[in-house]
Design a protein around this motif. Structure first.
Motif, PDB file in Angstrom:
ATOM      1  N   UNK A 109       0.832  -1.210   0.000  1.00  0.00           N
ATOM      2  CA  UNK A 109       0.000   0.000   0.000  1.00  0.00           C
ATOM      3  C   UNK A 109       0.864   1.257   0.000  1.00  0.00           C
ATOM      4  N   UNK A 110       0.466   2.223  -0.797  1.00  0.00           N
ATOM      5  CA  UNK A 110       1.142   3.517  -0.813  1.00  0.00           C
ATOM      6  C   UNK A 110       0.556   4.442   0.248  1.00  0.00           C
ATOM      7  N   UNK A 111      -0.756   4.327   0.447  1.00  0.00           N
ATOM      8  CA  UNK A 111      -1.445   5.192   1.395  1.00  0.00           C
ATOM      9  C   UNK A 111      -2.727   4.501   1.838  1.00  0.00           C
ATOM     10  N   UNK A 112      -3.063   4.656   3.121  1.00  0.00           N
ATOM     11  CA  UNK A 112      -4.317   4.139   3.656  1.00  0.00           C
ATOM     12  C   UNK A 112      -5.027   5.304   4.329  1.00  0.00           C
ATOM     13  N   UNK A 113      -6.298   5.500   3.987  1.00  0.00           N
ATOM     14  CA  UNK A 113      -7.076   6.585   4.571  1.00  0.00           C
ATOM     15  C   UNK A 113      -8.285   5.994   5.276  1.00  0.00           C
ATOM     16  N   UNK A 114      -8.443   6.340   6.541  1.00  0.00           N
ATOM     17  CA  UNK A 114      -9.619   5.942   7.307  1.00  0.00           C
ATOM     18  C   UNK A 114     -10.409   7.220   7.562  1.00  0.00           C
ATOM     19  N   UNK A 115     -11.627   7.262   7.030  1.00  0.00           N
ATOM     20  CA  UNK A 115     -12.457   8.456   7.181  1.00  0.00           C
ATOM     21  C   UNK A 115     -13.494   8.220   8.259  1.00  0.00           C
TER      22      UNK A 115
ATOM     23  N   UNK B 244      -9.900  12.470   9.091  1.00  0.00           N
ATOM     24  CA  UNK B 244      -9.309  11.443   8.255  1.00  0.00           C
ATOM     25  C   UNK B 244      -7.981  11.052   8.885  1.00  0.00           C
ATOM     26  N   UNK B 245      -7.755   9.762   9.019  1.00  0.00           N
ATOM     27  CA  UNK B 245      -6.469   9.257   9.480  1.00  0.00           C
ATOM     28  C   UNK B 245      -5.737   8.753   8.245  1.00  0.00           C
ATOM     29  N   UNK B 246      -4.608   9.374   7.932  1.00  0.00           N
ATOM     30  CA  UNK B 246      -3.877   9.055   6.713  1.00  0.00           C
ATOM     31  C   UNK B 246      -2.569   8.369   7.088  1.00  0.00           C
TER      32      UNK B 246
END
Length: 133
Positions: free
Chosen positions: A29-35, A40-42
């Motif tokens: 994964x390059x980036x994970x975003x939890x909204x 937003x937790x990036x």
């Protein structure tokens, strides 16, 4: 507590996982975003593992997130949100252009198909990739 010697035997652990029908996959994964509703937790360069067990997928994200308020996606985020509300999209959530690009790259799908999958999964990158694979 676990006896002498300490440590795990990787072969025994793999045998146990196979016995219980558990499949563990590393995701690059390059980036994970939890909204959430408020933020937003990036996670940048997070370690992500997918565990399939008895038909259920579980994702584990390891890393330190950057917290930002919803809608602070930079200049592109505001433009995308403005374009979506002007088109009368019927209440579908705004899909970030970088999310579309990530899904398209991971699956080989067109950007239009990647955007549709993201809209159908409420912006869930993993679910959109899974849907297109």
């Amino acid at each position: 507590m676990f006896g002498g010697g300490g440590g795990f035997d990787p072969r025994k652990m793999q045998q146990m996982m196979d016995q219980f029908g558990i499949d563990l996959t590393e995701i690059d994964a390059e980036e994970v975003v939890i909204r959430t509703e408020d933020e937003e937790l990036v996670f940048h360069d997070a370690e992500v593992q997918k565990m399939d067990a008895q038909g259920q997928a579980t994702y584990q994200v390891i890393g330190s997130p950057e917290s930002r308020a919803r809608g602070e996606g930079g200049s592109d985020g505001g433009a995308a949100a403005g374009g979506d509300t002007g088109d009368g999209g019927g209440g579908t959530p705004a899909v970030e252009p970088q999310d579309v690009e990530i899904v398209a790259q991971r699956t080989g799908a067109s950007e239009d198909r990647a955007r549709e999958a993201l809209e159908e999964t409420d912006g869930d990158l993993a679910a959109a990739v899974e849907r297109l694979e």
